[in-house]
Design a protein around this motif. Sequence first.
Motif, PDB file in Angstrom:
ATOM      1  N   ALA A 336      37.634   8.035  12.708  1.00  0.00           N
ATOM      2  CA  ALA A 336      37.768   6.582  12.604  1.00  0.00           C
ATOM      3  C   ALA A 336      36.672   5.928  13.411  1.00  0.00           C
ATOM      4  CB  ALA A 336      39.143   6.133  13.102  1.00  0.00           C
ATOM      5  N   LEU A 337      36.340   4.689  13.044  1.00  0.00           N
ATOM      6  CA  LEU A 337      35.341   3.906  13.769  1.00  0.00           C
ATOM      7  C   LEU A 337      35.909   2.525  14.040  1.00  0.00           C
ATOM      8  CD1 LEU A 337      32.506   3.241  14.857  1.00  0.00           C
ATOM      9  CD2 LEU A 337      31.849   2.621  12.528  1.00  0.00           C
ATOM     10  N   VAL A 338      35.985   2.168  15.317  1.00  0.00           N
ATOM     11  CA  VAL A 338      36.354   0.807  15.713  1.00  0.00           C
ATOM     12  C   VAL A 338      35.064   0.092  16.056  1.00  0.00           C
ATOM     13  CG1 VAL A 338      37.647  -0.615  17.326  1.00  0.00           C
ATOM     14  CG2 VAL A 338      38.599   1.561  16.558  1.00  0.00           C
ATOM     15  N   ALA A 353      38.308  -0.210  11.806  1.00  0.00           N
ATOM     16  CA  ALA A 353      38.844  -1.450  12.350  1.00  0.00           C
ATOM     17  C   ALA A 353      37.702  -2.232  12.966  1.00  0.00           C
ATOM     18  CB  ALA A 353      39.923  -1.176  13.390  1.00  0.00           C
ATOM     19  N   CYS A 354      37.706  -3.537  12.779  1.00  0.00           N
ATOM     20  CA  CYS A 354      36.673  -4.411  13.325  1.00  0.00           C
ATOM     21  C   CYS A 354      37.308  -5.317  14.369  1.00  0.00           C
ATOM     22  CB  CYS A 354      36.027  -5.236  12.217  1.00  0.00           C
ATOM     23  SG  CYS A 354      34.727  -6.342  12.798  1.00  0.00           S
ATOM     24  N   CYS A 355      36.789  -5.280  15.588  1.00  0.00           N
ATOM     25  CA  CYS A 355      37.333  -6.094  16.686  1.00  0.00           C
ATOM     26  C   CYS A 355      36.173  -6.818  17.359  1.00  0.00           C
ATOM     27  CB  CYS A 355      38.087  -5.210  17.678  1.00  0.00           C
ATOM     28  SG  CYS A 355      38.978  -6.129  18.946  1.00  0.00           S
ATOM     29  N   ASP A 360      41.064 -11.911  19.889  1.00  0.00           N
ATOM     30  CA  ASP A 360      42.160 -11.308  20.628  1.00  0.00           C
ATOM     31  C   ASP A 360      42.270  -9.835  20.248  1.00  0.00           C
ATOM     32  OD1 ASP A 360      44.733 -11.610  22.262  1.00  0.00           O
ATOM     33  OD2 ASP A 360      45.465 -10.762  20.386  1.00  0.00           O
ATOM     34  N   ILE A 361      42.161  -8.967  21.248  1.00  0.00           N
ATOM     35  CA  ILE A 361      42.082  -7.526  20.970  1.00  0.00           C
ATOM     36  C   ILE A 361      43.379  -7.003  20.389  1.00  0.00           C
ATOM     37  CG2 ILE A 361      41.831  -5.270  22.067  1.00  0.00           C
ATOM     38  CD1 ILE A 361      39.809  -6.517  23.957  1.00  0.00           C
ATOM     39  N   ALA A 362      44.507  -7.376  20.966  1.00  0.00           N
ATOM     40  CA  ALA A 362      45.786  -6.854  20.490  1.00  0.00           C
ATOM     41  C   ALA A 362      46.025  -7.246  19.032  1.00  0.00           C
ATOM     42  CB  ALA A 362      46.910  -7.363  21.380  1.00  0.00           C
ATOM     43  N   THR A 363      45.760  -8.492  18.678  1.00  0.00           N
ATOM     44  CA  THR A 363      46.002  -8.955  17.310  1.00  0.00           C
ATOM     45  C   THR A 363      45.023  -8.318  16.340  1.00  0.00           C
ATOM     46  OG1 THR A 363      46.800 -11.063  18.176  1.00  0.00           O
ATOM     47  CG2 THR A 363      46.171 -10.991  15.857  1.00  0.00           C
ATOM     48  N   GLY A 368      43.521  -4.390  11.910  1.00  0.00           N
ATOM     49  CA  GLY A 368      42.704  -3.253  11.517  1.00  0.00           C
ATOM     50  C   GLY A 368      42.093  -3.411  10.146  1.00  0.00           C
ATOM     51  N   GLY A 369      41.300  -2.407   9.782  1.00  0.00           N
ATOM     52  CA  GLY A 369      40.755  -2.335   8.439  1.00  0.00           C
ATOM     53  C   GLY A 369      39.703  -3.375   8.159  1.00  0.00           C
TER      54      GLY A 369
END
Length: 371
Positions: A336-338, A353-355, A360-363, A368-369
């Motif tokens: 996986a790649l964040v 997942a793109c953050c 907000d990191i948790a949300t 994800g995705g």
Amino acid sequence: MTLQAWVQLVLSVAMLAAAYQTQTGWLFVMGSVGFGGLLVAWGAARWNLAGVALSTRPPEPVERGGWLLLPLVAGRERPGPAGSLEVLVPERWPRWHEGLARDALIPAGWSYATLHPTPGKPAMGVLRVPALHRGEHPLPRLLLQSSWPLGLVALWRPLQPPETMLVYPRTPHVEQLPWLEALGPEQAAVARLTPEVGAWLRGVREHRPGETVRGLHWPTVARTGKLHVRDTEREAGDEVVLWLDLRRDAHTPETLEHMLEVAAALVDLCARQGRGIRLTTQPEVGLPDARGSREEALCWLARAEARAEAQASTGPPGALALSPSRLPGWGSWAAALVWCPAADEIDSAGATACCPVGRDIATTLTAGGPR
């Protein structure tokens, strides 16, 4: 001295000068009392500060933005008064002339603790120090102050504790990550791991509060009348491997801190779910892999810096990769790649997942995705 002390000094000098000119006895008495009071306050503060030894101990690590609790012990090496002392942490280090005219004994924004050492009986206290920056840093310089007994004169003595403080990155609380359950076979097996699957039986121990009752060892329960569970040991490889991209040219200060906070959130989630954790990065960073408890992983993240060279590198097969930029070919080795970009880019294709920074990191992690 405080501003009140300067006012008292000016008035005392003025009264003594007026008494000399007019030969007025009561002015001479008032001026002498005011001037003598300042001398007594200065001498008492100096006597109270002399012979005091202040020691500290390393504080427990905290997250960035929190408060470090610094233990203090003050003792008198020789007989002296039982006056109070203040231990100060300046918001900024004062210049010498700022100590000559002060509007308050403890300026606004400064951290402080008050101690009352007596001869033969050390005084203990706790100083709250703001943890402003992630990493391992020397403790801030302290000011040991005596304003006893009248609060007119405050004398300082600077101290530099030899200990260091460790500040973790912020750890956002994440409840669950649906996309982690839907990863490839290696990582998905870890995500669905239970204490009864993929583990060797090591023994039987008492049930701990908050643990699941699915692993109860019923023969021991029937024999002792107390809850006991099977104590298992995970097989090698049954762990979540986080690989962090610490290339020097790929990061800004914002993306580095953001990516480390994302990693801290994943470490905290894995620890709460009872999963094994391993942190790794490029070899040239010079940071040995961390494998163990949540605290060991957070210590690793606290000391992590972007030191790797420009060329891209790969991590262990089946790892969960975190990077501020897309990693070409990551699918051949990472499960996986964040992606943690500096800007909020809508197109996050190619990332599990793109953050983005500023979200907000948790949300964002929970969603994800690609979006």
